[in-house]
Scaffold this motif. Structure first.
Motif, short mmCIF file in Angstrom:
data_model
loop_
_atom_site.label_atom_id
_atom_site.label_comp_id
_atom_site.label_asym_id
_atom_site.label_seq_id
_atom_site.Cartn_x
_atom_site.Cartn_y
_atom_site.Cartn_z
N ARG A 247 43.87 45.85 27.43
CA ARG A 247 44.15 44.70 26.58
C ARG A 247 43.13 44.51 25.46
O ARG A 247 43.45 44.00 24.40
CB ARG A 247 44.25 43.44 27.43
N GLU A 248 41.88 44.93 25.69
CA GLU A 248 40.85 44.78 24.66
C GLU A 248 41.11 45.68 23.45
O GLU A 248 40.49 45.49 22.39
CB GLU A 248 39.47 45.10 25.25
N GLN A 249 41.97 46.67 23.60
CA GLN A 249 42.22 47.62 22.52
C GLN A 249 43.56 47.41 21.81
O GLN A 249 43.95 48.21 20.97
CB GLN A 249 42.16 49.05 23.07
N HIS A 250 44.26 46.34 22.14
CA HIS A 250 45.59 46.15 21.55
C HIS A 250 45.55 45.98 20.04
O HIS A 250 46.51 46.36 19.36
CB HIS A 250 46.28 44.95 22.21
N TRP A 251 44.47 45.43 19.52
CA TRP A 251 44.39 45.26 18.07
C TRP A 251 44.38 46.61 17.36
O TRP A 251 44.78 46.71 16.21
CB TRP A 251 43.16 44.44 17.69
N TRP A 252 43.94 47.66 18.07
CA TRP A 252 43.98 49.01 17.50
C TRP A 252 45.41 49.42 17.15
O TRP A 252 45.63 50.17 16.21
CB TRP A 252 43.41 50.03 18.49
N LEU A 253 46.38 48.94 17.92
CA LEU A 253 47.77 49.27 17.66
C LEU A 253 48.35 48.34 16.59
O LEU A 253 49.00 48.79 15.65
CB LEU A 253 48.59 49.18 18.93
N TYR A 254 48.09 47.03 16.72
CA TYR A 254 48.71 46.07 15.80
C TYR A 254 48.25 46.26 14.37
O TYR A 254 49.05 46.13 13.43
CB TYR A 254 48.41 44.64 16.25
N PHE A 255 46.98 46.56 14.17
CA PHE A 255 46.47 46.67 12.80
C PHE A 255 47.15 47.79 12.01
O PHE A 255 47.71 47.54 10.94
CB PHE A 255 44.95 46.85 12.81
N GLN A 302 55.35 55.66 27.86
CA GLN A 302 55.08 56.52 26.70
C GLN A 302 54.57 55.67 25.54
O GLN A 302 55.33 55.03 24.82
CB GLN A 302 56.36 57.25 26.29
N LEU A 303 53.27 55.66 25.37
CA LEU A 303 52.64 54.81 24.37
C LEU A 303 53.09 55.16 22.96
O LEU A 303 53.32 54.27 22.13
CB LEU A 303 51.11 54.93 24.47
N TRP A 304 53.26 56.44 22.67
CA TRP A 304 53.65 56.85 21.32
C TRP A 304 55.00 56.27 20.93
O TRP A 304 55.23 55.90 19.78
CB TRP A 304 53.67 58.38 21.21
N LEU A 305 55.90 56.16 21.92
CA LEU A 305 57.22 55.61 21.64
C LEU A 305 57.14 54.10 21.38
O LEU A 305 57.87 53.57 20.52
CB LEU A 305 58.16 55.90 22.82
N LEU A 306 56.24 53.43 22.08
CA LEU A 306 56.03 52.00 21.82
C LEU A 306 55.44 51.78 20.42
O LEU A 306 55.80 50.81 19.74
CB LEU A 306 55.09 51.41 22.88
N VAL A 307 54.58 52.70 20.00
CA VAL A 307 54.00 52.59 18.66
C VAL A 307 55.10 52.76 17.60
O VAL A 307 55.18 51.98 16.65
CB VAL A 307 52.90 53.65 18.46
N VAL A 308 55.95 53.77 17.77
CA VAL A 308 57.06 53.98 16.83
C VAL A 308 57.96 52.74 16.80
O VAL A 308 58.37 52.27 15.74
CB VAL A 308 57.88 55.23 17.23
N ALA A 309 58.26 52.21 17.99
CA ALA A 309 59.12 51.03 18.08
C ALA A 309 58.51 49.84 17.34
O ALA A 309 59.21 49.10 16.64
CB ALA A 309 59.38 50.68 19.54
N MET A 310 57.20 49.65 17.48
CA MET A 310 56.56 48.52 16.85
C MET A 310 56.50 48.67 15.33
O MET A 310 56.66 47.69 14.59
CB MET A 310 55.15 48.31 17.42
#
Length: 457
Positions: A247-255, A302-310
């Motif tokens: 959870r501490e690294q979620h901003w890495w994805l959102y930004f 699958q994290l990569w798929l969640l990134v694409v989705a976001m």
């Protein structure tokens, strides 16, 4: 260009100040969304249902109070309403920060939402800017709202990682207090112009606008858009944890995903404006959002798929968030923009509340995949609803002060006929009590100076 003709320093400072106040308030409301499901588990009474209620609770009081607060600002002035709204927002933030139960947090979020100052801020922006620069001031406020959402997706996880959930609420209280200071020292006192139909709601128009099918499509659209947003953020942060992103690294994805989405929407906004493809791109965005939600549902670990989705979801969401108010401005009748926007904003907040509650209830019964798939079904309904939408063109609204006497019905009728005869004028409305003429025109051929000369004969 002379200072008289251009955006004056006073108008510029006031516009950016109001935009900053509006943006900070929205930042405080949005920051909780990406973190509450992750950091609220230490609160007594915590459950997925209450996560959703806490995320969406502000929408309930916003929906109820934002139009009445705008009317109140017409009667007692803009600044007293803004002061009171920011004070309520600060009080709600403090209540949420000191609560050790989810019920206290929900009460705080309800109190936050009761500080409904959007109408008063927009009305004050209209008071302090000349009509020819009002669109520019409103655009500055709109940009700040978009920036606040992006900042919230990064700042919320960062603050929660370092200071916990209560730290996020203390930060929102501080933002409200900064807003109060800005109102006090950066905004001179302005005389209220009373009701300005481009920014405040006129009660006598509600019945007419609620029967307008084109406007209702936009109202349902913004409701479903924000329903999806609050429902998604009940489940998506937990999906990221399941995929291995702490959870501490979620901003890495959102930004980066938000940054990429802002870059991606620019050519589509330009294309829609220049090629008259607004409806096509609007419907395409609904489909993109639906695909993104389905990808979230099937992504699993699958994290990569969640990134694409976001990336897909944020791109479609940001395009809709920018396009819907523009469409509403084009479709609202002359003198009805403020009322149409009031109904539209109320629909938005209802969507935020319903999405949070429904998202929490669905997650509790069906898990994250169930939330995403059922929200995707609402996109199917939205797409069907959009098939009857008009392909809006380059329509603009203008408010012009009347420099001629129109004491009789005959004089008003003659002036209306002259205005309607001008090239590019679609609608004209004269409000004697306001001393103003409201025009809806084709921006490609309408000449503003010609209308001003006619009105000020």
């Amino acid at each position: 260009m002379s200072e008289q003709q251009g955006f004056s320093p006073q108008e510029r400072r006031a516009s950016f100040t109001l935009a900053s106040i509006f943006g900070m308030r929205m930042l405080g409301l949005f920051m909780i969304m990406p973190v509450f499901a992750l950091y609220g588990d230490s609160l007594s009474g915590f459950s997925p249902l209450w996560v959703g209620i806490a995320i969406g609770a502000y929408g309930l009081t916003q929906a109820i109070l934002q139009i009445p607060a705008g009317w109140l600002s017409d009667r007692i002035g803009r600044k007293p309403v803004i002061y009171g709204g920011l004070a309520l927002f600060a009080a709600g933030s403090v209540l949420a920060a000191v609560s050790d139960s989810v019920y206290g947090v929900v009460a705080g979020r309800v109190l936050q939402g009761s500080g409904a100052i959007a109408g008063a801020i927009l009305a004050l922006a209209a008071d302090i800017t000349r009509e020819e620069h009002r669109t520019k001031a409103m655009a500055i406020i709109g940009v700040c709202i978009g920036i606040s959402f992006a900042v919230a997706m990064v700042a919320g996880p960062l603050l929660a990682a370092h200071f916990g959930l209560s730290g996020v609420f203390w930060a929102t209280a501080l933002l409200a207090l900064i807003g109060i200071v800005m109102v006090r020292f950066l905004l001179p006192d302005y005389a209220s112009k009373g009701q300005i139909r481009d920014v405040t709601a006129a009660p006598e128009l509600f019945g007419r606008l609620l029967k307008d099918k084109q406007l209702l499509r936009l109202d349902f659209g913004i409701m479903l858009l924000h329903l999806s947003l609050t429902a998604v953020f009940v489940a998506f942060p937990l999906s990221l944890v399941d995929a291995g992103l702490v959870r501490e690294q979620h901003w890495w994805l959102y930004f980066p995903t938000l940054l990429m989405s802002f870059v991606l929407i620019v050519p589509f906004l330009i294309l829609g404006a220049r090629r008259n493809m607004n409806k096509v791109l609007f419907q395409a965005s609904i489909l993109v959002m639906m695909v993104a939600l389905v990808l979230m549902a099937v992504a699993g670990s699958q994290l990569w798929l969640l990134v694409v989705a976001m990336v897909l979801y944020f791109t479609a969401f940001n395009f809709m968030e920018a396009s819907l108010p523009a469409f509403l401005s084009m479709l609202a009748p002359a003198g009805g923009k403020g009322t149409a926007m009031g109904i539209y904003s109320t629909s938005q907040f209802i969507g935020a509340f319903v999405g949070g509650v429904a998202g929490g209830a669905l997650y509790q019964q069906l898990g994250g995949a169930g939330v995403f798939l059922l929200v995707a079904l609402t996109m199917v309904f939205w797409f069907w609803l959009s098939t009857g939408m008009a392909n809006v063109s380059r329509v603009r609204s203008h408010i012009l002060p009347i420099g001629v006497k129109i004491e009789t019905e005959s004089a008003r009728s003659q002036l209306l006929q002259r205005l309607m005869a001008l090239p590019g004028v679609h609608e004209a409305l004269i409000i004697p009590d306001e001393g103003a003429a409201y025009l809806k025109v084709d921006g490609n051929i309408f000449e503003l100076d010609q209308a001003k000369r006619l009105i000020n004969l």
